[in-house]
Design a protein around this motif. Sequence first.
Motif, mmCIF file in Angstrom:
data_model
loop_
_atom_site.group_PDB
_atom_site.id
_atom_site.type_symbol
_atom_site.label_atom_id
_atom_site.label_comp_id
_atom_site.label_asym_id
_atom_site.label_seq_id
_atom_site.Cartn_x
_atom_site.Cartn_y
_atom_site.Cartn_z
ATOM 1 N N HIS A 133 114.399 73.359 96.574
ATOM 2 C CA HIS A 133 113.800 72.036 96.437
ATOM 3 C C HIS A 133 114.659 71.202 95.483
ATOM 4 N N THR A 134 114.819 69.935 95.796
ATOM 5 C CA THR A 134 115.696 69.067 95.020
ATOM 6 C C THR A 134 114.897 68.043 94.224
ATOM 7 N N VAL A 135 115.286 67.862 92.962
ATOM 8 C CA VAL A 135 114.638 66.894 92.073
ATOM 9 C C VAL A 135 115.649 65.819 91.700
ATOM 10 N N HIS A 136 115.231 64.570 91.799
ATOM 11 C CA HIS A 136 116.044 63.421 91.407
ATOM 12 C C HIS A 136 115.333 62.741 90.238
ATOM 13 N N ALA A 137 116.063 62.494 89.152
ATOM 14 C CA ALA A 137 115.472 61.860 87.980
ATOM 15 C C ALA A 137 116.148 60.528 87.695
#
Length: 327
Positions: free
Chosen positions: A318-322
Amino acid sequence: MAHQQHEHEHRGGSGHGDEQGGGHGDEQGSGHGDEQGGGHSHGHGHHTDIDWAAMAPHLESQAELFTPLYERALSWLGKEVTEPGLIVDVGSGPGVVSCLIAESFPGARVMAVDGSEPLLQRARERAARLGYGDRFGTLTGELPGVLDELEYPADLLWASRSLHHLGDQRAALAAFAERLAPGGTLAIMEGGLPSRFLPRDLGLGRPGLEARIDALEAEWFARMRADLPGSVEGAEDWPALLAGAGLKPTRTRSFLLDLPAPASDRARAYIAASLSRLRDVFGDVLDPDDRAVLDRLLDPQDEAGVHRRQDVFVLAAHTVHAAVKSA
């Protein structure tokens, strides 16, 4: 949208916000105010409506299984988000991740927001059970408008596989950004890779079963998006979309859940539940041979089934963008 995980947690997931969502799906809540974690499976034939209250046990079990992935993602965020006062979990679903947030940020107040009151009731009960009740609140309503009811801006707004349940993702991101405090962080978990449970060659049927199911899920997800109120098409370039919302993209990272074979009883139960939902959703459009293989995989008495075979596993990314709001 009564919502996260698609439950199809987009195979890879939340959401109720994909709890964070199927194994190929979402794991979180009702972006609606949802999703994750499961695949696009939500068990609704070809319909794209999702009964989030009925999905609650699956959403909880998925998010609990994916806890190591969420913990690593929150630890990563914690290196940049220090001493937040208010953290909002957008599309929280039954609150598994909301409570992990409360654990990871012990000085923060956590607000779980979702369109499904039955899921939020579970979130409140979980928070009370774990000792977070005195700094845990819930807010029920449609996203993103319900965020206007927050009493003060958020220092961290977390949206795990819930954004893709909103028709106009660009407008939703702009609304999320408005609810951030100066210097606050918006973190969205979107994208990643489809989950995998099975070897490419099962020793029965044609190799590549999961890849063929992926294609069906992708079509389902496109229909789900198109059916949403106010649906707007657009490239899912998340850093660019975050910048378009007036935020400064800071980091992107993918997190892995790697539960190798032989699977634990808990992982095996999750695999069986996820494949069962996929069978319910896509059974009538699957190739007959693939459908027969799926039936064997789901037969508890079959030595070739996932309840007994020793080569099943759970592998997901799963990819998280901040992104940060200017101080």
